[in-house]
Scaffold this active site. Structure first.
Site, mmCIF file in Angstrom:
data_model
loop_
_atom_site.group_PDB
_atom_site.id
_atom_site.type_symbol
_atom_site.label_atom_id
_atom_site.label_comp_id
_atom_site.label_asym_id
_atom_site.label_seq_id
_atom_site.Cartn_x
_atom_site.Cartn_y
_atom_site.Cartn_z
ATOM 1 N N GLU A 172 0.800 -1.225 0.000
ATOM 2 C CA GLU A 172 0.000 0.000 0.000
ATOM 3 C C GLU A 172 0.835 1.278 0.000
ATOM 4 O O GLU A 172 0.942 1.984 1.009
ATOM 5 C CB GLU A 172 -0.942 0.016 1.223
ATOM 6 C CG GLU A 172 -1.933 -1.128 1.227
ATOM 7 C CD GLU A 172 -3.046 -0.949 2.249
ATOM 8 O OE1 GLU A 172 -2.968 -0.017 3.057
ATOM 9 O OE2 GLU A 172 -3.992 -1.740 2.227
ATOM 10 N N GLU A 360 -5.446 -8.558 0.983
ATOM 11 C CA GLU A 360 -6.098 -8.213 2.258
ATOM 12 C C GLU A 360 -7.565 -7.941 1.979
ATOM 13 O O GLU A 360 -7.918 -7.310 0.978
ATOM 14 C CB GLU A 360 -5.506 -6.934 2.883
ATOM 15 C CG GLU A 360 -4.150 -7.103 3.516
ATOM 16 C CD GLU A 360 -3.641 -5.806 4.143
ATOM 17 O OE1 GLU A 360 -4.457 -4.956 4.550
ATOM 18 O OE2 GLU A 360 -2.409 -5.662 4.211
#
Ligand code: PNW
Length: 454
Positions: A172, A360
């Protein structure tokens, strides 16, 4: 799309990967043990007001001392793939400079335990715990960090080439660049100009490239590598051609800085027009590295923005969520299961990926009902089921979605929300370090075993 007659009761494809995920700073603890250097999160957590009630990652789930117990529990739930990250400051306490052999030892023992329990590691090289010593030299604003990362990646991939076949370069980018250096809500908590923030993104992209290079050079036969991105996700308000086209146009704009640039091998004209004078400085050769081919793309998907065809000629209109729209306890986590379908479909369509993984997906709550000693997290069971249905639907429509990693295996240090917000399917008692599977863990175990949505 729509060629395979999969229904909700059909099994997931035989090679579909089911796993769980976590990250070093969030579960390991032992923040100052065996020579580990300080990370930006160790420092940030000590700045008053930055993290919920001043919680620190010092102990977390004490996974550093309990990994064998944790892998036994994982195996007992039938979980055979685990996405973890390596703590850079354990390997190089100062970011570069001297290597800490005890750091490598720890992960050697950890991988041996995973092997013993039949669990395959998916390893992220960087999940936000930058060595503080590098931050002191500019952190992500500086190319010093890029050179240090290149060396760290080489060391780790060489050391664990025999243990690890799936590598993820970075987790991320947006969270440790924009939120770390722009808004300042995450470590190191700086508030820099747009120009500087764009430069941090660029340095992160270079590190992604170095990660790919390192795996190609030292990962050995069959090693696979990819990025994990939390792409902006749009969901069309109606599944009509006009709204789908609008959602896709928003998706392309929103993801231009990371996925678009990697795919194009340059910053796109639209992106450069948007940022104008704030465009990052690019050196010759940067994009040869950044756009090295990868084997898969990892997506962290939690939520989405609704988009429809724009009024009066605009390509799209992104809608704010009304205040009463259902969400988990994190305000950004609006419950939009179709996010899985549209994110994977748009990624496949826009960037031509051959393999996508949800690296995720999960939900966090501050209080969860305990009845007769069991956490009855039916809300998480619903979240999981609804999102898995959309994964199934994507596969049925021909999207190359190859696996799903649930966030998270165990309640852990939820960054600036501290230990308050729980994302685990296993409950962690932070006083006693006792682990107790929640209802959702049993549910997920049953799904993995049946390989279909239950
Ligand atoms: C991810 N947002 O973070 C991280 O990869 C995990 O370490 C973290 O624990 C998990 O999701 C739950 O938060 C995100 O603001 C943080 O949209 C913020 C956002 C998205 C993901």
């Amino acid at each position: 799309p729509g060629t395979t007659a999969l229904t909700y009761s059909s099994p997931f494809p035989a090679d579909f990967a089911f796993g769980v995920a976590a990250a070093s700073a969030q579960i390991e603890g032992a923040a100052f043990e065996d020579g580990k250097g300080e990370s930006v999160w160790d420092r940030f957590a000590r700045i008053p007001g930055k993290v919920y009630q001043g919680h620190t990652p010092d102990v977390a789930c004490d996974h550093y001392h309990r990994f064998d117990e944790d892998f036994a529990l994982m195996a007992s739930l039938g979980i055979k793939k685990y996405r973890l990250s390596i703590a850079w400051p354990r390997i190089y306490p100062n970011g570069d400079g001297e290597l800490n052999p005890k750091g490598l030892d720890f992960y050697r023992r950890l991988f041996a335990s995973m092997k013993k329990h039949g669990i395959e590691p998916w390893v992220t090289l960087f999940h936000w715990d930058l060595p503080q010593a590098l931050e002191d030299r500019g952190g992500w604003t500086s190319r010093v960090t890029v050179d240090a990362f290149a060396r760290y990646a080489d060391t780790v991939v060489k050391a664990f080439a025999a243990d690890v076949k799936h590598w993820i370069t970075l987790n991320e980018i947006l969270c440790f660049t924009l939120l770390g250096y722009g808004t300042g809500s995450k470590a190191p908590g700086r508030k820099e100009s747009a120009k500087v923030v764009n430069q941090t993104y660029h340095h992160a992209l270079l590190c992604h490239g170095h990660g790919v290079r390192a795996v190609r050079a030292f990962g050995g036969k069959g090693a696979m590598v990819g990025l994990t991105d939390n792409c902006g996700v749009s969901v069309p308000v109606t599944e009509t051609p006009a709204d789908i086209a609008a959602a896709k146009a928003w998706f392309i704009d929103r993801n231009a800085q990371i996925l678009g640039a990697i795919h194009a091998g340059k910053y796109t004209a639209n992106f450069l027009t948007r940022v104008g004078a704030d465009a990052p400085d690019v050196q010759p050769g940067d994009f040869a590295l950044i756009s090295l081919p990868t084997d898969f793309l990892g997506l962290n998907i939690y939520s989405a923005t609704f988009v429809r065809a724009g009024r009066s000629g605009a390509a799209y209109e992104a809608l704010p969520h009304p205040v009463n729209y259902p969400s988990a306890d994190s305000p950004w986590l609006r419950l939009v299961p179709q996010s899985i379908y549209w994110a994977t479909r748009f990624c496949a369509e826009c960037y031509g990926h051959q393999a996508l993984y949800i690296t995720e997906n999960g939900c966090g709550y501050d209080t969860e009902p305990v009845v007769n000693g069991e956490v009855l997290d039916l809300h998480r069971r619903d979240y999981l089921r609804n999102h898995l249905r959309e994964a199934h639907r994507a596969i049925a429509d021909g999207v190359p979605l190859k696996g799903y990693f649930l966030w998270s295996f165990i309640d852990n240090y939820e960054w600036e929300d501290g230990y308050q917000r729980r994302f685990g399917i296993v409950h962690c008692d932070y006083e006693t370090q006792v682990r107790t599977p929640k209802l959702s863990a049993r549910y997920y175990a049953d799904v993995i075993q049946a390989r279909r949505i239950l």
